[in-house]
Write a protein that holds these residues in place. Sequence first.
Motif, PDB file in Angstrom:
ATOM      1  N   ARG A  68     -17.951   4.603  -8.553  1.00  0.00           N
ATOM      2  CA  ARG A  68     -18.915   5.962  -8.664  1.00  0.00           C
ATOM      3  C   ARG A  68     -19.814   6.028  -7.821  1.00  0.00           C
ATOM      4  O   ARG A  68     -20.226   7.158  -7.565  1.00  0.00           O
ATOM      5  CB  ARG A  68     -19.313   5.770 -10.092  1.00  0.00           C
ATOM      6  N   HIS A  69     -20.462   4.978  -7.216  1.00  0.00           N
ATOM      7  CA  HIS A  69     -21.215   5.137  -6.416  1.00  0.00           C
ATOM      8  C   HIS A  69     -21.098   5.170  -4.797  1.00  0.00           C
ATOM      9  O   HIS A  69     -21.525   5.662  -4.059  1.00  0.00           O
ATOM     10  CB  HIS A  69     -22.402   3.929  -6.525  1.00  0.00           C
ATOM     11  N   TYR A  70     -19.799   4.317  -4.646  1.00  0.00           N
ATOM     12  CA  TYR A  70     -19.345   4.084  -3.339  1.00  0.00           C
ATOM     13  C   TYR A  70     -17.758   4.535  -3.223  1.00  0.00           C
ATOM     14  O   TYR A  70     -16.865   3.402  -3.581  1.00  0.00           O
ATOM     15  CB  TYR A  70     -19.555   2.853  -2.664  1.00  0.00           C
ATOM     16  N   PRO A  71     -17.449   5.907  -3.107  1.00  0.00           N
ATOM     17  CA  PRO A  71     -15.982   6.268  -3.285  1.00  0.00           C
ATOM     18  C   PRO A  71     -15.038   5.570  -2.026  1.00  0.00           C
ATOM     19  O   PRO A  71     -13.781   5.276  -2.301  1.00  0.00           O
ATOM     20  CB  PRO A  71     -16.167   7.600  -2.889  1.00  0.00           C
ATOM     21  N   ASP A  72     -15.875   5.214  -1.024  1.00  0.00           N
ATOM     22  CA  ASP A  72     -14.957   4.303  -0.076  1.00  0.00           C
ATOM     23  C   ASP A  72     -16.021   3.258   0.782  1.00  0.00           C
ATOM     24  O   ASP A  72     -17.262   3.498   0.386  1.00  0.00           O
ATOM     25  CB  ASP A  72     -14.334   5.283   1.004  1.00  0.00           C
ATOM     26  N   LYS A  73     -15.231   2.514   1.488  1.00  0.00           N
ATOM     27  CA  LYS A  73     -16.048   1.390   2.275  1.00  0.00           C
ATOM     28  C   LYS A  73     -17.107   2.016   3.285  1.00  0.00           C
ATOM     29  O   LYS A  73     -18.347   1.500   3.254  1.00  0.00           O
ATOM     30  CB  LYS A  73     -15.229   0.538   3.036  1.00  0.00           C
ATOM     31  N   ASP A  74     -16.794   3.022   4.032  1.00  0.00           N
ATOM     32  CA  ASP A  74     -17.745   3.917   4.617  1.00  0.00           C
ATOM     33  C   ASP A  74     -19.080   4.264   4.186  1.00  0.00           C
ATOM     34  O   ASP A  74     -20.205   4.032   4.751  1.00  0.00           O
ATOM     35  CB  ASP A  74     -17.002   4.999   5.340  1.00  0.00           C
ATOM     36  N   ALA A  75     -18.908   4.527   2.898  1.00  0.00           N
ATOM     37  CA  ALA A  75     -20.330   5.133   2.118  1.00  0.00           C
ATOM     38  C   ALA A  75     -21.086   3.775   1.927  1.00  0.00           C
ATOM     39  O   ALA A  75     -22.174   3.838   2.189  1.00  0.00           O
ATOM     40  CB  ALA A  75     -19.766   5.822   1.068  1.00  0.00           C
ATOM     41  N   LEU A  76     -20.528   2.757   1.392  1.00  0.00           N
ATOM     42  CA  LEU A  76     -21.238   1.541   1.135  1.00  0.00           C
ATOM     43  C   LEU A  76     -21.872   1.218   2.481  1.00  0.00           C
ATOM     44  O   LEU A  76     -22.937   0.577   2.513  1.00  0.00           O
ATOM     45  CB  LEU A  76     -20.259   0.375   0.864  1.00  0.00           C
ATOM     46  N   VAL A  77     -21.068   1.003   3.839  1.00  0.00           N
ATOM     47  CA  VAL A  77     -21.535   0.542   4.924  1.00  0.00           C
ATOM     48  C   VAL A  77     -22.934   1.463   5.409  1.00  0.00           C
ATOM     49  O   VAL A  77     -23.693   0.853   5.987  1.00  0.00           O
ATOM     50  CB  VAL A  77     -20.518   0.576   6.027  1.00  0.00           C
ATOM     51  N   ARG A  78     -22.571   2.798   5.147  1.00  0.00           N
ATOM     52  CA  ARG A  78     -23.790   3.784   5.529  1.00  0.00           C
ATOM     53  C   ARG A  78     -25.107   3.193   4.765  1.00  0.00           C
ATOM     54  O   ARG A  78     -26.172   3.132   5.265  1.00  0.00           O
ATOM     55  CB  ARG A  78     -23.488   5.179   5.244  1.00  0.00           C
ATOM     56  N   ASP A  79     -24.845   2.941   3.537  1.00  0.00           N
ATOM     57  CA  ASP A  79     -26.023   2.367   2.804  1.00  0.00           C
ATOM     58  C   ASP A  79     -26.742   1.074   3.074  1.00  0.00           C
ATOM     59  O   ASP A  79     -27.861   0.785   3.054  1.00  0.00           O
ATOM     60  CB  ASP A  79     -25.869   2.510   1.309  1.00  0.00           C
ATOM     61  N   VAL A  80     -25.662   0.077   3.341  1.00  0.00           N
ATOM     62  CA  VAL A  80     -26.267  -1.052   3.898  1.00  0.00           C
ATOM     63  C   VAL A  80     -26.834  -1.090   5.317  1.00  0.00           C
ATOM     64  O   VAL A  80     -28.060  -1.720   5.208  1.00  0.00           O
ATOM     65  CB  VAL A  80     -24.830  -2.237   4.036  1.00  0.00           C
ATOM     66  N   VAL A  81     -26.213  -0.328   5.927  1.00  0.00           N
ATOM     67  CA  VAL A  81     -27.127  -0.039   7.358  1.00  0.00           C
ATOM     68  C   VAL A  81     -28.584   0.551   7.304  1.00  0.00           C
ATOM     69  O   VAL A  81     -29.675   0.289   7.684  1.00  0.00           O
ATOM     70  CB  VAL A  81     -26.384   0.814   8.391  1.00  0.00           C
ATOM     71  N   ALA A  82     -28.426   1.343   6.193  1.00  0.00           N
ATOM     72  CA  ALA A  82     -29.879   2.275   5.824  1.00  0.00           C
ATOM     73  C   ALA A  82     -30.839   1.182   5.282  1.00  0.00           C
ATOM     74  O   ALA A  82     -31.959   1.225   5.695  1.00  0.00           O
ATOM     75  CB  ALA A  82     -29.659   3.430   5.092  1.00  0.00           C
ATOM     76  N   LEU A  83     -30.339   0.246   4.414  1.00  0.00           N
ATOM     77  CA  LEU A  83     -31.320  -0.714   3.791  1.00  0.00           C
ATOM     78  C   LEU A  83     -31.741  -1.593   4.752  1.00  0.00           C
ATOM     79  O   LEU A  83     -32.862  -2.217   4.954  1.00  0.00           O
ATOM     80  CB  LEU A  83     -30.490  -1.389   2.726  1.00  0.00           C
ATOM     81  N   GLN A  84     -30.856  -2.192   5.677  1.00  0.00           N
ATOM     82  CA  GLN A  84     -30.991  -2.967   6.622  1.00  0.00           C
ATOM     83  C   GLN A  84     -32.068  -2.586   7.846  1.00  0.00           C
ATOM     84  O   GLN A  84     -33.177  -3.094   8.043  1.00  0.00           O
ATOM     85  CB  GLN A  84     -29.846  -3.410   7.402  1.00  0.00           C
ATOM     86  N   ALA A  85     -31.969  -1.204   7.730  1.00  0.00           N
ATOM     87  CA  ALA A  85     -33.167  -0.367   9.148  1.00  0.00           C
ATOM     88  C   ALA A  85     -34.306  -0.213   8.178  1.00  0.00           C
ATOM     89  O   ALA A  85     -35.162  -0.574   9.035  1.00  0.00           O
ATOM     90  CB  ALA A  85     -32.461   0.876   9.362  1.00  0.00           C
ATOM     91  N   ALA A  86     -34.345  -0.027   6.937  1.00  0.00           N
ATOM     92  CA  ALA A  86     -35.724   0.058   6.150  1.00  0.00           C
ATOM     93  C   ALA A  86     -36.426  -1.265   6.229  1.00  0.00           C
ATOM     94  O   ALA A  86     -37.568  -1.335   6.222  1.00  0.00           O
ATOM     95  CB  ALA A  86     -35.339   0.621   4.873  1.00  0.00           C
ATOM     96  N   ASP A  87     -35.503  -2.317   5.841  1.00  0.00           N
ATOM     97  CA  ASP A  87     -36.340  -3.772   5.863  1.00  0.00           C
ATOM     98  C   ASP A  87     -36.882  -4.127   7.129  1.00  0.00           C
ATOM     99  O   ASP A  87     -37.978  -4.619   7.237  1.00  0.00           O
ATOM    100  CB  ASP A  87     -35.199  -4.702   5.616  1.00  0.00           C
ATOM    101  N   VAL A  88     -36.164  -3.723   8.222  1.00  0.00           N
ATOM    102  CA  VAL A  88     -36.690  -4.003   9.663  1.00  0.00           C
ATOM    103  C   VAL A  88     -37.855  -3.190   9.869  1.00  0.00           C
ATOM    104  O   VAL A  88     -38.806  -3.854  10.470  1.00  0.00           O
ATOM    105  CB  VAL A  88     -35.379  -3.786  10.781  1.00  0.00           C
ATOM    106  N   LEU A  89     -37.858  -2.007   9.614  1.00  0.00           N
ATOM    107  CA  LEU A  89     -39.133  -1.263  10.044  1.00  0.00           C
ATOM    108  C   LEU A  89     -40.203  -1.261   9.165  1.00  0.00           C
ATOM    109  O   LEU A  89     -41.236  -1.097   9.063  1.00  0.00           O
ATOM    110  CB  LEU A  89     -38.770   0.428   9.832  1.00  0.00           C
TER     111      LEU A  89
END
Length: 55
Positions: A34-55
């Motif tokens: 429901r939240h991640y229809p495919d792996k690409d959507a999940l990867v995008r959110d993982v990258v965004a979260l990691q970027a936010a943690d770094v910044l």
Amino acid sequence: MRAAVDMMYVKGVSLTTLDDVRAASGTSKSQLYRHYPDKDALVRDVVALQAADVL
């Protein structure tokens, strides 16, 4: 989300499946998809979260 981040860090993005994340996070398949229809959507959110943690 944290389970996905941890798995992708350990196993790598290409070897981490949605089923791996689902099992590690204890969510049902329908909840995850429901939240991640495919792996690409999940990867995008993982990258965004990691970027936010770094910044």
